[in-house]
Scaffold this active site. Structure first.
Site, PDB file in Angstrom:
ATOM      1  N   GLY A  14      27.930  34.110  60.836  1.00  0.00           N
ATOM      2  CA  GLY A  14      27.121  34.268  62.140  1.00  0.00           C
ATOM      3  C   GLY A  14      27.699  35.021  63.234  1.00  0.00           C
ATOM      4  O   GLY A  14      29.127  35.586  62.999  1.00  0.00           O
ATOM      5  N   GLN A  15      27.199  35.334  64.145  1.00  0.00           N
ATOM      6  CA  GLN A  15      27.859  35.631  65.762  1.00  0.00           C
ATOM      7  C   GLN A  15      28.816  35.274  65.680  1.00  0.00           C
ATOM      8  O   GLN A  15      30.477  35.898  66.372  1.00  0.00           O
ATOM      9  CB  GLN A  15      26.836  36.042  66.957  1.00  0.00           C
ATOM     10  CG  GLN A  15      26.678  36.727  68.159  1.00  0.00           C
ATOM     11  CD  GLN A  15      27.000  35.902  69.251  1.00  0.00           C
ATOM     12  OE1 GLN A  15      26.212  35.387  68.840  1.00  0.00           O
ATOM     13  NE2 GLN A  15      27.066  36.908  70.041  1.00  0.00           N
ATOM     14  N   ARG A  39      24.585  32.995  53.583  1.00  0.00           N
ATOM     15  CA  ARG A  39      23.709  34.781  53.233  1.00  0.00           C
ATOM     16  C   ARG A  39      25.203  34.983  52.112  1.00  0.00           C
ATOM     17  O   ARG A  39      26.505  34.576  52.463  1.00  0.00           O
ATOM     18  CB  ARG A  39      24.319  35.878  54.440  1.00  0.00           C
ATOM     19  CG  ARG A  39      23.149  34.768  55.569  1.00  0.00           C
ATOM     20  CD  ARG A  39      23.042  35.639  56.764  1.00  0.00           C
ATOM     21  NE  ARG A  39      23.738  34.953  58.089  1.00  0.00           N
ATOM     22  CZ  ARG A  39      23.418  35.844  58.827  1.00  0.00           C
ATOM     23  NH1 ARG A  39      23.717  37.264  59.611  1.00  0.00           N
ATOM     24  NH2 ARG A  39      23.805  35.665  60.467  1.00  0.00           N
ATOM     25  N   TYR A 145      16.427  22.805  70.230  1.00  0.00           N
ATOM     26  CA  TYR A 145      18.092  22.865  70.796  1.00  0.00           C
ATOM     27  C   TYR A 145      19.503  22.148  71.372  1.00  0.00           C
ATOM     28  O   TYR A 145      19.930  21.907  71.132  1.00  0.00           O
ATOM     29  CB  TYR A 145      17.770  24.307  70.518  1.00  0.00           C
ATOM     30  CG  TYR A 145      19.130  25.498  70.935  1.00  0.00           C
ATOM     31  CD1 TYR A 145      20.277  24.840  69.168  1.00  0.00           C
ATOM     32  CD2 TYR A 145      19.927  25.586  72.032  1.00  0.00           C
ATOM     33  CE1 TYR A 145      21.478  25.435  69.402  1.00  0.00           C
ATOM     34  CE2 TYR A 145      21.209  26.130  71.674  1.00  0.00           C
ATOM     35  CZ  TYR A 145      22.411  26.282  70.674  1.00  0.00           C
ATOM     36  OH  TYR A 145      23.044  26.586  70.384  1.00  0.00           O
TER      37      TYR A 145
END
Ligand code: NAD
Ligand code: AKB
Length: 320
Positions: A14-15, A39, A145
């Site tokens: 991820g980022q 992923r 979130y």
């Protein structure tokens, strides 16, 4: 004693995960820093250390991985971020909460040395002061979130107090980076605006021009994370999550900073559902406890971040 630690990074593609994995592989033996994600391996991680495919929702799979690799520390970064979470709140709650419980339970069973789990400025909502939002204030998030991050903070503190697990956490603001793409947050607009400016495209912003949010450049966020995790235990007074801050800006202010470097860059504004999320969050954060406890201090401000981002995005553009 870095040589003895074996680190698992969940959500490594991820980022944040890509840059954190690369940074930890510079400090620790790269073979002892295991990157894991749902992923395919991110291209920047290839040939830098071990990579495993992992679904953190599969507790047995996670447990076997921890035992097989003699893991002593977990950085748990996998989550559904704010904008994506609003599209499917129940799924976001399930993934964000259950994955954290899996990590904390395995940390307890296997007596891991440390766990890192990031929280967010999204824990704040109605009732909290929006300027220099204090560490301890009203916590009434209005997003799915934010609710999951607040509950996560409570679980981290619970596992620390009840089982003695050394869980550490930061409430990141919006993070700005050029190496890996952001994954569904409300603050992602800032990175999209940078990309549009470099590619000479007009950008239509999903937030109104005067929406101020706290932001930080990724090198500072990575350094904060590692400094927090490497700090001696007696310097850590909070096992819920620390406020950290670098700078704040609005879309109009970022557009102006970019127009200084890219004259003619055009921005239009079409606020969507993300506007309501942004309006529920702070505009700036009081991070005095992180500064006092373990010496946090950002290195980048809006101007230095903007110059560095543009230089790196342009260099990548020329290489492509
Ligand atoms: P991201 O969406 O870019 O990366 C998350 C990674 O987790 C992805 O690579 C995804 O494939 C992986 N993942 C998702 N579900 C998984 C599963 N079931 N099993 C294994 N991997 C899975 O997110 P990010 O921006 O890197 O954020 C990481 C953490 O930091 C999150 O907890 C996020 O809430 C928090 N955070 C991020 C920011 C920010 O601006 N990036 C700000 C505040 C907090
Ligand atoms: C998001 O916008 O969801 C994240 C965050 C501030 O937690 N960048």
């Amino acid at each position: 004693m870095p040589a003895k630690e074996r680190i698992l990074i969940i959500g490594a593609c991820g980022q944040i995960g890509v840059e954190l994995t690369l940074a930890l592989r510079k400090i620790y033996e790269p073979q002892h820093v295991i990157a894991a994600d749902l992923r395919d391996e991110h291209p920047l991680l290839k040939d830098t250390g071990p990579y495993v495919t992992l679904d953190v929702m599969n507790r047995e799979m996670l447990h076997v991985l921890v035992i097989r690799h003699h893991i002593t520390q977990i950085y748990h970064l996998a989550a559904i971020l704010s904008a994506t979470a609003e599209k499917n709140p129940a799924l976001a709650w399930h993934i964000n909460m259950q994955s954290l419980i899996h990590v904390l339970e395995i940390a307890r069973e296997e007596r891991l040395h440390k766990v890192y789990w990031p929280s967010s400025i999204a824990v704040f909502g109605r009732g909290a002061p929006r300027q220099r939002t204090p560490q301890h204030t009203i916590l009434e998030p209005t997003t799915a979130y934010g609710i999951s991050k607040l509950a996560g903070e409570r679980w981290c503190e619970y596992y620390h107090e009840r089982y003695g697990i050394d869980v550490r956490s930061l409430r990141y603001p919006g993070l700005i980076s050029y190496k890996s793409s952001p994954g569904g947050g409300t603050t992602d607009y800032a990175i999209e605006m940078f990309q549009a400016a470099v590619e000479n495209r007009k950008y239509c912003c999903p937030l109104a021009p005067d929406t101020h949010l706290p932001m930080m450049y990724m090198p500072d966020a990575i350094r904060a994370t590692i400094e927090l995790m490497e700090a001696p235990a007696h310097r850590i007074s909070l096992h819920s999550s620390y406020n950290i801050h670098a700078f704040q800006f609005s879309p109009a202010e970022l557009a102006k900073a970019l127009q200084h470097h890219a004259p003619g860059f055009e921005v239009c504004y079409q606020p969507d559902f993300r506007q309501q999320i942004a309006e529920s969050w702070p505009e700036s954060i009081d991070d005095s406890q992180a500064r006092a406890d373990w010496g946090w201090k950002p290195a980048f401000d809006l101007q230095t971040m903007t110059s560095d981002m543009l230089a790196n995005l342009r260099a990548h553009q020329h290489q492509a």
